[in-house]
Each structure stands twice: as C-alpha cells, then as structure tokens.
Design an enzyme around this catalytic site. Structure first.
Site, PDB file in Angstrom:
ATOM      1  N   LYS A 155     -13.990  -5.412 -36.871  1.00 57.42           N
ATOM      2  CA  LYS A 155     -13.553  -6.269 -37.901  1.00 57.42           C
ATOM      3  C   LYS A 155     -13.002  -7.467 -37.824  1.00 57.42           C
ATOM      4  O   LYS A 155     -12.152  -7.610 -37.137  1.00 57.42           O
ATOM      5  CB  LYS A 155     -12.526  -5.153 -38.482  1.00 57.42           C
ATOM      6  CG  LYS A 155     -11.926  -5.615 -39.937  1.00 57.42           C
ATOM      7  CD  LYS A 155     -10.644  -5.170 -40.227  1.00 57.42           C
ATOM      8  CE  LYS A 155      -9.543  -6.426 -40.188  1.00 57.42           C
ATOM      9  NZ  LYS A 155      -9.731  -7.634 -41.046  1.00 57.42           N
TER      10      LYS A 155
ATOM     11  N   GLU B 172      -4.695  -8.023 -26.814  1.00 55.16           N
ATOM     12  CA  GLU B 172      -4.606  -9.368 -26.320  1.00 55.16           C
ATOM     13  C   GLU B 172      -3.506  -9.849 -27.454  1.00 55.16           C
ATOM     14  O   GLU B 172      -4.185  -9.981 -28.806  1.00 55.16           O
ATOM     15  CB  GLU B 172      -5.989  -9.993 -26.263  1.00 55.16           C
ATOM     16  CG  GLU B 172      -6.983  -9.699 -25.511  1.00 55.16           C
ATOM     17  CD  GLU B 172      -6.433 -10.010 -24.267  1.00 55.16           C
ATOM     18  OE1 GLU B 172      -5.655 -10.639 -23.850  1.00 55.16           O
ATOM     19  OE2 GLU B 172      -7.532  -9.713 -23.134  1.00 55.16           O
TER      20      GLU B 172
ATOM     21  N   CYS C 225      -3.424 -18.483 -28.770  1.00 56.81           N
ATOM     22  CA  CYS C 225      -2.487 -17.526 -28.075  1.00 56.81           C
ATOM     23  C   CYS C 225      -1.728 -17.849 -27.043  1.00 56.81           C
ATOM     24  O   CYS C 225      -0.674 -17.641 -26.696  1.00 56.81           O
ATOM     25  CB  CYS C 225      -3.134 -16.213 -27.994  1.00 56.81           C
ATOM     26  SG  CYS C 225      -4.672 -16.333 -27.181  1.00 56.81           S
TER      27      CYS C 225
ATOM     28  N   GLU D 278       6.991 -16.722 -31.227  1.00 60.80           N
ATOM     29  CA  GLU D 278       5.577 -17.544 -31.169  1.00 60.80           C
ATOM     30  C   GLU D 278       5.627 -18.284 -32.622  1.00 60.80           C
ATOM     31  O   GLU D 278       5.593 -17.568 -33.764  1.00 60.80           O
ATOM     32  CB  GLU D 278       4.444 -16.520 -31.102  1.00 60.80           C
ATOM     33  CG  GLU D 278       3.224 -17.137 -31.035  1.00 60.80           C
ATOM     34  CD  GLU D 278       2.272 -16.127 -30.873  1.00 60.80           C
ATOM     35  OE1 GLU D 278       1.768 -15.237 -31.793  1.00 60.80           O
ATOM     36  OE2 GLU D 278       1.257 -16.431 -29.840  1.00 60.80           O
TER      37      GLU D 278
HETATM   38  P1  NAP Z   1      -2.577 -10.461 -36.952  1.00 58.02           P
HETATM   39  O1  NAP Z   1      -1.992 -10.508 -38.389  1.00 58.02           O
HETATM   40  O2  NAP Z   1      -2.189  -9.561 -36.163  1.00 58.02           O
HETATM   41  O3  NAP Z   1      -4.147  -9.971 -37.580  1.00 58.02           O
HETATM   42  C1  NAP Z   1      -5.085  -9.789 -36.534  1.00 58.02           C
HETATM   43  C2  NAP Z   1      -6.110  -8.594 -37.161  1.00 58.02           C
HETATM   44  O4  NAP Z   1      -5.544  -7.398 -37.294  1.00 58.02           O
HETATM   45  C3  NAP Z   1      -6.820  -9.133 -38.394  1.00 58.02           C
HETATM   46  O5  NAP Z   1      -8.065  -8.867 -38.390  1.00 58.02           O
HETATM   47  C4  NAP Z   1      -5.920  -8.379 -39.456  1.00 58.02           C
HETATM   48  O6  NAP Z   1      -6.862  -8.174 -40.659  1.00 58.02           O
HETATM   49  C5  NAP Z   1      -5.869  -7.161 -38.738  1.00 58.02           C
HETATM   50  N1  NAP Z   1      -4.741  -6.264 -39.045  1.00 58.02           N
HETATM   51  C6  NAP Z   1      -3.724  -6.643 -39.993  1.00 58.02           C
HETATM   52  N2  NAP Z   1      -2.892  -5.505 -40.101  1.00 58.02           N
HETATM   53  C7  NAP Z   1      -3.215  -4.608 -39.330  1.00 58.02           C
HETATM   54  C8  NAP Z   1      -2.944  -3.037 -39.195  1.00 58.02           C
HETATM   55  N3  NAP Z   1      -1.923  -2.713 -39.841  1.00 58.02           N
HETATM   56  N4  NAP Z   1      -3.708  -2.385 -38.343  1.00 58.02           N
HETATM   57  C9  NAP Z   1      -4.798  -2.767 -37.734  1.00 58.02           C
HETATM   58  N5  NAP Z   1      -5.374  -4.314 -37.817  1.00 58.02           N
HETATM   59  C10 NAP Z   1      -4.505  -4.944 -38.873  1.00 58.02           C
HETATM   60  O7  NAP Z   1      -2.993 -11.643 -36.353  1.00 58.02           O
HETATM   61  P2  NAP Z   1      -3.339 -12.972 -36.871  1.00 58.02           P
HETATM   62  O8  NAP Z   1      -2.304 -13.588 -38.085  1.00 58.02           O
HETATM   63  O9  NAP Z   1      -4.733 -12.929 -37.409  1.00 58.02           O
HETATM   64  O10 NAP Z   1      -3.499 -13.949 -35.826  1.00 58.02           O
HETATM   65  C11 NAP Z   1      -2.262 -14.715 -34.979  1.00 58.02           C
HETATM   66  C12 NAP Z   1      -1.935 -13.742 -33.907  1.00 58.02           C
HETATM   67  O11 NAP Z   1      -2.746 -13.621 -32.901  1.00 58.02           O
HETATM   68  C13 NAP Z   1      -0.941 -14.740 -33.126  1.00 58.02           C
HETATM   69  O12 NAP Z   1       0.085 -13.776 -32.683  1.00 58.02           O
HETATM   70  C14 NAP Z   1      -1.745 -14.802 -31.780  1.00 58.02           C
HETATM   71  O13 NAP Z   1      -1.091 -15.114 -30.546  1.00 58.02           O
HETATM   72  C15 NAP Z   1      -2.391 -13.589 -31.645  1.00 58.02           C
HETATM   73  N6  NAP Z   1      -3.425 -13.824 -30.867  1.00 58.02           N
HETATM   74  C16 NAP Z   1      -3.838 -13.361 -29.432  1.00 58.02           C
HETATM   75  C17 NAP Z   1      -4.825 -13.749 -28.756  1.00 58.02           C
HETATM   76  C18 NAP Z   1      -4.830 -13.324 -27.426  1.00 58.02           C
HETATM   77  O14 NAP Z   1      -5.981 -13.281 -26.769  1.00 58.02           O
HETATM   78  N7  NAP Z   1      -3.845 -12.897 -26.820  1.00 58.02           N
HETATM   79  C19 NAP Z   1      -5.991 -14.528 -29.277  1.00 58.02           C
HETATM   80  C20 NAP Z   1      -5.721 -15.041 -30.634  1.00 58.02           C
HETATM   81  C21 NAP Z   1      -4.625 -14.486 -31.485  1.00 58.02           C
HETATM   82  P3  NAP Z   1      -6.493  -8.980 -41.866  1.00 58.02           P
HETATM   83  O15 NAP Z   1      -7.191 -10.484 -41.424  1.00 58.02           O
HETATM   84  O16 NAP Z   1      -7.350  -8.460 -42.808  1.00 58.02           O
HETATM   85  O17 NAP Z   1      -5.112  -9.234 -42.014  1.00 58.02           O
END
Ligand code: NAP
Ligand code: MG
Length: 499
Positions: free
Chosen positions: A193, A268, A302, A402
């Site tokens: 997804k 991650e 990230c 963050e």
């Molecule tokens: P996010 O809000 O956590 O969303 C990530 C994914 O999870 C999206 O596909 C989102 O879907 C989905 N999601 C949302 N709510 C969920 C739930 N309750 N259960 C399961 N999945 C759910 O993160 P983001 O805003 O997209 O990305 C930014 C964050 O990702 C930052 O904190 C960053 O540090 C972190 N990040 C970490 C890494 C790493 O490798 N450590 C790499 C990249 C990013 P929707 O898009 O449909 O909401």
C-alpha cells in the site's frame, strides 16, 4: 528562486497519468469494489494529477487472498531460485529502459527535483540486481550438536509467506523497491500500500512487474486511505508479516495490530538525527555536508541531519555560513532544470513546518535564514524556504520533534562527552553524522551514538548491500543487505535421527 522553462513531461508518463489509475490485484488492474476514487496532486502547483482507486477493507481481502494463493499454489512456490533471480534481473532491465518516465512520475507526485529523481531508476535497478543475487545464495547451516553420532541437524531458510507493506510519501518509488526486492528474492508474496499522496510510481512499478513476468498475485498493490487499509492489512489473519515505513505514531499502532496474530514486523520510522561538526573538520566539506544532510528533498528525509551540533569555537561563523549556503539553493518546481529544492508534499505539511518555526521562535530560537514560505511565482505550490535556527537548546521542542521539512536546529557544544550525551538525548536513533579529521574521534563518537546509521565526513549514503534502520523509536529491524534476508525468511531447524 528559479522560473525557467520547465522540462516537458516524459510522453509515457503523460500517457500514464491520462487515465484513472486502478489497483493491481491477482494480476489484473481493478477498480475499488466500492467504485470510489480519490485524486492525487502535484505539490509544485497544487493541481490535480489524476484520479486513483480508493480501495477499502474488501479490496485488502481480495489482495491478501490472491497473495496467499500465489504463495501456496501455482508457479511461484515451484520456481527455482535462479528463475526468481531471472525475474528480478528482467525487472531491473525494465527499470533502466523506463528510467526517465519513472523519474518524471516521482517529480510529479513528490516534488523532488528531476536532477535527483533521475538517479532513482538506476538505483532501483541496482537494488533488484543485488537481491537477484541473494535468491541463489539462501543457504542454511549444518550444526554440530552435542550428539554428533546420532543425529544430523541442519537449517533451511524459508519465505515467511504473505508480506504486507505500507509506505510513506517522501521517497515513494525507492520505498516500494525496498519493500519488494528482498521479499521476492526469498520467495514471499506481497500486498503493498503506497501513501495516498504518492501512489503513481508504485503503480507504474506494478506494470513493469507484470511485464517482467512475475506470476499473478505475487505482487498486489492496493491504493486508498491508510486508516482503513492499514488496519485491514495489519489485522488480517492471512498476512504473516508487516513491513512499514512512516511515522513513529502510526508505527506504534501497527505494532499493536500485529500483536493480535503475532505477525513478524519491521518498522522504519521517524528520526531527529544528530550531525556533529567538530572544529577540526575540513570546514568546506562540513559546511556542504551539513547543508545537504538537512535540506535535500526539502528536509523530508527520515535520516535528515536535523539536529546540527557545532563545536562552540566555530559555532557563530559556521551557522552564518550555513545560512548563506542555504540561500544559494534554487527553490522551485522540480521540472525546472535549475531547481535543487522542490516543494514540501502538501499544504498540510507546509503549515506543520511553519508552525514548528513559530514554536521554535517562541522557545527562544533565532531564525538565521528562511523561516517562511517562498513567494515569487511559487504561491500555488507548497514551498518553504530552507531555514536555519540558531540559539537552540537540545531540550527545545524543535530539537526533539521530527519536523520533516527544510529546518535545521543548530546547537553549540564544548566537549566530546557533552555532544555524545546530547546527541543520544532523543527518542529517535536513525541517522547520524560526524565531521572531523581526527580518526580516533570519528570512531569513538560513531560507536557512542545510539543510532542505526552513522556517516563520517559524508552523509546520506545508502546502498542495497548496506543495512539501514533505526535504534529506539526509529524502528525495528533493518532493510537492505543480508539483514533484509533475515527479515524476510523463517529459519527452520531439522533433526534427522541417524541411529
Ligand atoms: P504516515 O502518516 O505514518 O504514513 C505512512 C503510511 O502509513 C501511509 O501509507 C499512510 O497511508 C499509512 N497509514 C496511515 N495511518 C495508518 C494506520 N492507522 N495504519 C496503517 N497505516 C497507516 O507517514 P507519512 O506522513 O506518510 O511520512 C512521513 C513519516 O515517515 C516521517 O515521520 C518520516 O520520518 C517517516 N519515514 C521514515 C523512513 C524510514 O526509513 N525510517 C522513511 C521515510 C519516511 P495514507 O497515506 O493513506 O495516510
Ligand atoms: Mg501521512
């Protein structure tokens, strides 16, 4: 700010977005069972790119069933390791052939400059080639037990089963690649997804996966809201493992859901990575590293070096020079050939970043440069100027949360011990950087940092062979390298009675 003529959109990319996008389930492109769709937006302009199927729980059920069937029946479980390798190598070739289209889709949906997205398909191809090599090298061990005369004891590596993968928007294409190469090389099947903001590159990858000849149901891609799809996937009894990249808050919810059926889980998550500049560093190298570590992809990385620790005796000059360096970045539409920094992903993200800058100022930090949205012909998109905050203490909110935008918090330090203590005072532990010409200091500090990745006199290097992941609340498990093989295989132990 740059306002040149934009690079025209690659013709195949234009063709790709000209039709509403469907989901890949069991080898077919299908609409959501509800018939619902949603739209994706170009963050550089705020304009609609195209519409995408808005899947629901019932679509996750279909995809998981397809993945389960493909795991247990049909050609996939019977494929020889070298045949799996061949499919991965074919996919890598297709990525090379379609490199420009893939770069343009990433720039369109994520905003990242074409200058950088152009490197992506070749990197992705390299990633699949690396894991193609693993497919034929999944060996076990023969174990000398304490009863050598009576038994033969050995291990096998077996695929885990159906792997659910959930990705964020900040590096969507490579995130998809990293959620597929290792599990496919080891014989798993996947339901993926992508983030709602950035599904397009992943869907195009789905087409290339079909063209490469992967059997139906081995890779399924479901698009739609994380709140519903995420719960459906992470609670599904027929899913054996979840791999998630995204925020720490969502990661916690996923872990709870996975507990229900004891799914294997790798996470991650977020970071607030410390980048430490010692006074003995090569000044110009350190300056460039410090700037690129935080500002690339407009800080939406990230492992961005968002907490910058600078040794006291060079702090004032370094922070001033960093501010001047930040001003040299060309900010604009990623299709402008001169753009270095694109927009942030959405209006919501832009507001969140600007709010943090306000919070920082109310905490006593000083805006040395940036601090606001960019104007000058960039009013429509979601642009934030690269921002350097000085006069920061490590216990401020802007040094602990963050921000995920082009904002660096610069903190002075006066000894090795002090900076190690501050660097480790964070709930996160993903990346980290050290700039010094003293090799003893480099190793000592690298070993003391409670973080999964440390770069010395460089930053941001990643490689398919090199393990990547976080300590503390930055995650569980590692992607890349042999660590990802561990993450996508079960170890079976077999005892044979020789008596
Ligand atoms: P996010 O809000 O956590 O969303 C990530 C994914 O999870 C999206 O596909 C989102 O879907 C989905 N999601 C949302 N709510 C969920 C739930 N309750 N259960 C399961 N999945 C759910 O993160 P983001 O805003 O997209 O990305 C930014 C964050 O990702 C930052 O904190 C960053 O540090 C972190 N990040 C970490 C890494 C790493 O490798 N450590 C790499 C990249 C990013 P929707 O898009 O449909 O909401
Ligand atoms: Mg989100």
């Amino acid at each position: 700010m740059s306002t040149n003529t934009l690079i025209p959109l690659n013709r195949n990319a234009a063709e790709f977005i000209s039709k509403p996008k469907k989901m890949l389930i069991n080898g077919k492109w299908v609409e959501a069972l509800s018939g619902e769709t949603s739209q994706t937006y170009n963050p550089a302009t705020g304009e609609v790119i195209t519409s995408v199927a808005k899947g629901g729980k019932e679509d996750i059920d279909r995809a998981v069933n397809a993945a389960r069937k493909a795991f247990e029946e049909g050609p996939w479980p019977k494929l020889k390791p070298n045949e799996r390798a061949k499919l991965l190598l074919k996919l890598a070739d297709l990525l090379d052939e379609n490199a420009e289209e893939i770069a343009h889709l990433e720039t369109l949906e994520n905003g990242r400059s074409v200058k950088f997205s152009s490197a992506m398909a070749p990197n992705a191809a390299g990633h699949f080639r690396y894991y193609a090599g693993w497919a034929t090298r999944l060996t076990g061990e023969t174990i000398p037990t304490s009863r050598p005369g009576d038994v033969f004891n050995y291990t096998r590596r077996e695929p885990i089963g159906v792997c659910g993968a959930i990705n964020p928007w900040n590096g969507p294409f490579m995130a998809a690649v990293m959620k597929l190469a290792a599990p496919l090389s080891t014989g798993n099947t996947v339901v993926l997804k992508p983030a709602s903001e950035t599904p397009l590159g992943t869907l195009r990858l789905g087409e290339l996966i079909q063209e490469a000849g992967f059997p139906d149901g081995v890779v399924n891609i479901v698009t739609g809201p994380g709140s519903t799809l995420g719960n459906a996937l992470t609670l599904h009894p027929e899913v054996d493992k979840i791999a998630f990249t995204g925020s720490t808050d969502v990661g916690k919810q996923i872990m709870k859901n996975c507990a229900e059926t004891i799914k294997k889980v790798t996470l991650e998550l977020g970071g607030k990575s410390a980048h430490i500049i010692f006074a003995d560093a090569d000044y110009e190298v350190a300056l460039k590293n410090a700037a690129n570590a935080i500002f690339m992809n407009s800080g939406q990385v990230c492992f961005a070096g968002s907490r910058l620790f600078v040794e006291g005796k060079i702090y004032d000059k370094f922070v001033a020079d960093l501010a001047d360096y930040a001003k040299t970045y060309k900010l604009g539409n990623g299709f402008d050939p001169e753009t270095i920094l694109g927009p942030v992903i959405s209006a919501k993200q832009k507001q969140s970043v600007l709010n943090y800058i306000d919070i920082g100022q109310s905490e006593g930090a000083e805006v040395i440069t940036g601090g606001d949205a960019a104007e000058d012909g960039l009013i429509q998109g979601y642009y934030v100027k690269p921002t350097v905050l000085g006069n920061v203490r490590n216990d401020m909110k802007i040094a602990q949360d963050e921000i995920f935008g082009p904002v660096v918090a610069a903190i002075p330090f006066h000894s090795v011990e002090e900076v190690i203590e501050m660097a480790n005072k964070s709930i996160y532990g993903l990346g980290g950087g050290i700039c010094t010409t003293d090799v003893r200091k480099a190793h000592k500090v690298a070993h003391a940092m409670r973080t999964g990745n440390v770069w010395v006199n460089t930053y941001s290097l990643v490689d398919p062979a090199s393990p990547f992941g976080g300590y503390k609340q930055s995650g569980i498990g590692r992607e890349n390298g042999s660590a990802a093989i561990d993450a996508y295989t079960e170890i079976k132990n077999v005892w044979i009675n020789l008596d």
